[in-house]
Design an enzyme around this catalytic site. Structure first.
Site, PDB file in Angstrom:
ATOM      1  N   LYS A   7       0.884  -1.173   0.000  1.00  0.00           N
ATOM      2  CA  LYS A   7       0.000   0.000   0.000  1.00  0.00           C
ATOM      3  C   LYS A   7       0.917   1.217   0.000  1.00  0.00           C
ATOM      4  O   LYS A   7       0.803   2.114   0.848  1.00  0.00           O
ATOM      5  CB  LYS A   7      -0.907  -0.084   1.246  1.00  0.00           C
ATOM      6  CG  LYS A   7      -2.079   0.838   1.235  1.00  0.00           C
ATOM      7  CD  LYS A   7      -3.140   0.512   0.218  1.00  0.00           C
ATOM      8  CE  LYS A   7      -4.190   1.618   0.218  1.00  0.00           C
ATOM      9  NZ  LYS A   7      -4.890   1.811  -1.032  1.00  0.00           N
ATOM     10  N   ASP A  43      -2.217 -12.003   5.654  1.00  0.00           N
ATOM     11  CA  ASP A  43      -3.225 -12.596   6.530  1.00  0.00           C
ATOM     12  C   ASP A  43      -4.623 -12.393   5.935  1.00  0.00           C
ATOM     13  O   ASP A  43      -5.450 -13.320   5.873  1.00  0.00           O
ATOM     14  CB  ASP A  43      -3.122 -11.907   7.903  1.00  0.00           C
ATOM     15  CG  ASP A  43      -3.877 -12.626   8.986  1.00  0.00           C
ATOM     16  OD1 ASP A  43      -4.480 -13.673   8.700  1.00  0.00           O
ATOM     17  OD2 ASP A  43      -3.873 -12.137  10.128  1.00  0.00           O
ATOM     18  N   ASP A  46      -7.419 -15.338   3.474  1.00  0.00           N
ATOM     19  CA  ASP A  46      -8.789 -15.770   3.778  1.00  0.00           C
ATOM     20  C   ASP A  46      -9.684 -15.603   2.549  1.00  0.00           C
ATOM     21  O   ASP A  46     -10.524 -16.460   2.254  1.00  0.00           O
ATOM     22  CB  ASP A  46      -9.369 -14.975   4.957  1.00  0.00           C
ATOM     23  CG  ASP A  46      -9.195 -15.722   6.279  1.00  0.00           C
ATOM     24  OD1 ASP A  46      -8.173 -16.422   6.415  1.00  0.00           O
ATOM     25  OD2 ASP A  46     -10.077 -15.624   7.155  1.00  0.00           O
TER      26      ASP A  46
END
Ligand SMILES: NC(=O)c1ccc[n+]([C@@H]2O[C@H](COP(=O)([O-])OP(=O)(O)OC[C@H]3O[C@@H](n4cnc5c(N)ncnc54)[C@H](O)[C@@H]3O)[C@@H](O)[C@H]2O)c1
Length: 355
Positions: A189, A246, A250
């Protein structure tokens, strides 16, 4: 690693909840491959903690590193331990104290029926996320000022070392090279997190120059999330920091059929590494013989391949693929079998592939 016939010593931590159900089943499948593995079961987890206060026994991590070739972990987390201190000390302890800096998450769709995306085919979803595992915002550095007052300030430091960034990016390129992958995408980012992002950007360019045959790409992590849903086929190897890894893993798990299907490795090349399914201990479904054992079984295959037993690993991968095709699965991925029955089917498939 190269293929080997010497016996390998595996430390097994089934842990809590469904970990205690799926790991024994995965061990049966591993044994069925005929790979020369010796398992030592360790009772680290909530039961032990509640019985005698032990999270990690004295010298636990030294023993894991010195006496074992790999560690196979189920899941940790138990509602009886409100702080989850045992899970933190065992899992984060392994990652940080054993310096398992590379979290490797293969994302592969085995059947179209498992993917929530419209018209997605297995060939569309086959990529790997390499997540930095020891730095970033997960180092527990920060503090409060004027806590519990209206003027409270909380800080959480994002730690990015040159050494840490370089080794994870190099790991991703080495992984691409050794696994026949064509492209490494670095995600950050850096448009707003300019200092950390700047380091990642500079190091990515420097390391990439050493791998001229591998294509490179950069995406901000928000754009990458969009891409994972809109055009997952364009993805190959993704390298990113601890927190972004992380989160996107998912999302990636959803693309491949949910948490019950996802495998991972926590690796430091040349050292004892740790392999675990991505899911947690799922307390509400524990003890009911309904948890999907495939994530653990595929994790076992990953561990075998890491130890050099690639033929044995392929037997497991093929058996799981067949189980999915024939709907010999648990309910979460469309079948009607229990945990044990699903694992038994896969085990028998592995056994027959040896005959
Ligand atoms: N690496 C780990 O050990 C790990 C990872 C995540 C969460 N946890 C811990 O696990 C506990 C529960 O956490 P959670 O509920 O956020 O995550 P979870 O992964 O345990 O469960 C999330 C959801 O997925 C389902 N699910 C998970 N694994 C499944 C499987 N194999 N088959 C079928 N369904 C499955 C669960 O039923 C639940 O609906 C907490 O204590 C948490 O801290 C541990």
């Amino acid at each position: 690693m190269t293929a080997t016939t010497s016996r390998k010593r595996i430390a097994v931590v089934p842990g809590d909840g469904i970990g205690k159900e799926v790991i024994p089943q995965a061990l049966e499948v591993l044994k069925a491959t005929g790979a020369p593995l010796d398992f030592t079961i360790l009772d680290w987890g909530a039961d032990r903690y509640l019985a005698d206060g032990t999270t990690v026994p004295p010298d636990g991590f030294v023993t894991l590193s010195g006496d074992f070739d790999a560690i196979f972990v189920g899941a940790l987390g138990d509602p009886r331990v409100a702080t989850n201190i045992h899970a933190k000390e065992i899992l984060l302890g392994m990652r940080f104290k054993m310096d398992l800096f590379a979290n490797v998450r293969p994302v592969k769709l085995l059947d179209e029926s498992l993917c929530p995306l419209k018209n997605a085919q297995p060939a569309d979803i086959d990529f790997v996320v390499i997540r930095e595992n020891t730095e970033g915002v997960y180092m527990d550095m920060g503090g409060y000022f004027k806590r519990d007052t209206p003027d409270e300030v909380a800080t959480q430091e994002d730690i990015n070392t040159r050494k840490g960034v370089e080794r994870i990016i190099r790991f991703a390129f080495d992984y691409a090279r050794t696994h026949g992958r064509k492209k490494v995408l670095m995600s950050d980012k850096s448009n707003v997190m300019t200092y950390a992002g700047g380091l990642w950007q500079r190091v990515f360019k420097l390391v990439a120059a050493e791998y001229p045959e591998i294509q490179t790409q950069h995406m901000y992590v928000d754009a990458l999330c969009l891409q994972m849903v809109r055009d997952p086929r364009s993805l190959d190897v993704i390298v990113t920091n601890n927190m972004f890894g992380d989160i996107i893993t998912d999302l990636a798990a959803a693309l491949q059929g949910g948490l019950g299907m996802a495998a991972s490795g926590n690796i430091h090349p040349g050292r004892t590494s740790m392999f675990e399914p991505v899911h947690g201990s799922a307390p509400p479904i524990a003890g009911k013989n309904i948890a999907n054992p495939m994530g653990s079984i595929l994790t076992g295959a990953m561990m075998l391949a890491h130890l050099g037993f690639t033929a044995e690993a392929a037997k497991i991968d093929n058996a799981v693929f067949k189980a999915v095709q024939e709907k010999k699965t648990t309910v979460d991925v469309g079948g009607s079998l229990g945990t044990k029955e699903c694992a038994d089917w896969i085990k028998n498939q592995v056994l027959s592939s040896r005959a």
